[in-house]
Design a protein around this motif. Structure first.
Motif, PDB file in Angstrom:
ATOM      1  N   ARG A  56       0.608   4.388  -2.245  1.00  0.00           N
ATOM      2  CA  ARG A  56      -0.123   5.649  -1.942  1.00  0.00           C
ATOM      3  C   ARG A  56       0.736   6.707  -1.252  1.00  0.00           C
ATOM      4  O   ARG A  56       0.412   7.800  -0.724  1.00  0.00           O
TER       5      ARG A  56
ATOM      6  N   SER B  44       0.767   3.832   4.143  1.00  0.00           N
ATOM      7  CA  SER B  44      -0.440   2.888   3.701  1.00  0.00           C
ATOM      8  C   SER B  44      -1.824   3.621   3.706  1.00  0.00           C
ATOM      9  O   SER B  44      -2.706   3.169   2.976  1.00  0.00           O
ATOM     10  N   ARG B  45      -1.971   4.777   4.652  1.00  0.00           N
ATOM     11  CA  ARG B  45      -3.386   5.524   4.623  1.00  0.00           C
ATOM     12  C   ARG B  45      -4.300   4.800   5.285  1.00  0.00           C
ATOM     13  O   ARG B  45      -5.264   5.104   5.190  1.00  0.00           O
TER      14      ARG B  45
ATOM     15  N   LEU C 294       0.933  -1.045  -0.011  1.00  0.00           N
ATOM     16  CA  LEU C 294      -0.174   0.107   0.069  1.00  0.00           C
ATOM     17  C   LEU C 294       0.928   1.157  -0.152  1.00  0.00           C
ATOM     18  O   LEU C 294       0.605   2.297  -0.720  1.00  0.00           O
TER      19      LEU C 294
END
Length: 242
Positions: free
Chosen positions: A125, A166-167, A121
């Protein structure tokens, strides 16, 4: 006080049960009133009156909730809703490790499962600032190969930074909790990495991960992380952590 009125605790129950019931009542109030991080709670006196218990019971409930990082207490201020962090999880995992309820390899397996997702991720991102921060942490690791304590802190920060990129707000908490245990194992593992080349190899494994994230390549990031975990797992075995 509360619009949310839980049933009062049973006065005939033993003190621990009254405290437990008060804990549930206070958390129900937080959720029922829709309180957010930083919002203040009613006073101990108001909870005691509403629940029909002594202030001592409510005070113990507040202390327990503070220890669990659900509320935050400061001298001279009303308690407020606490932000989500991994303090309690990390403490529990370290306790489990020290008391041999789990072993370092099991902890490593759990980290690997979680971080294979975070690194993919992050590669998709991450921001430019986050990419730069990872490169900086690798540089800091290069500068501290002969200082296990500093190296460990930069190592933890590196993996948490990936999780943040990764948010997903849950991943930094999980990764921080799981990586905190390497403070227990790294000093012993590092003693088995006696030569400069072996120690540099660890840093360069992190550099490859960082570069894959900078390049926005999730497959390469996962492959680099897997290689890093394989290297670390072998080092744990060499140090006697089976």
């Amino acid at each position: 006080m509360p619009k949310h009125h839980p049933p009062p605790p049973d006065d005939t129950a033993p003190p621990a049960t009254r405290v437990d019931t008060a804990i549930h009542a206070i958390t129900d109030y937080i959720h029922g009133e829709g309180l957010k991080v930083g919002d203040k709670l009613p006073s101990e006196a108001r909870f005691a009156e509403s629940l029909g218990v002594s202030r001592t019971v409510v005070r113990e409930a507040f202390k327990s909730l503070s220890a669990m990082r659900i509320i935050e207490m400061r001298a001279g201020r009303r308690a407020q809703v606490c932000g989500f962090d991994g303090t309690v999880i990390a403490l529990s995992l370290t306790h489990a490790l020290r008391t041999e309820q789990i072993n370092p390899q099991q902890m490593w397996d759990a980290r690997r499962a979680v971080e294979m997702r975070t690194v993919a991720l992050a590669a998709m991102r991450r921001t430019d600032a986050e990419a730069a921060a990872l490169a900086d942490l690798v540089a800091r690791m290069r500068d501290s190969v002969d200082d296990p304590a500093r190296m460990t802190e930069h190592d933890i920060a590196f993996h948490v930074a990936i999780a943040q990129a990764s948010r997903n707000p849950l991943f930094p908490v999980l990764v921080a909790s799981l990586t905190s245990a390497i403070r227990e194992t790294n000093p012993m593992v590092w003693r088995h990495r006696r030569d400069e080349e072996t120690r540099r190899e660890v840093v360069e494994a992190h550099a490859v991960i960082a570069q894959a994230i900078v390049d926005g390549d999730p497959e390469a990031a996962c492959a680099a992380l897997a290689a890093h975990f394989d290297l670390a797992s072998r080092a744990l075995v060499t140090a006697g952590f089976n």
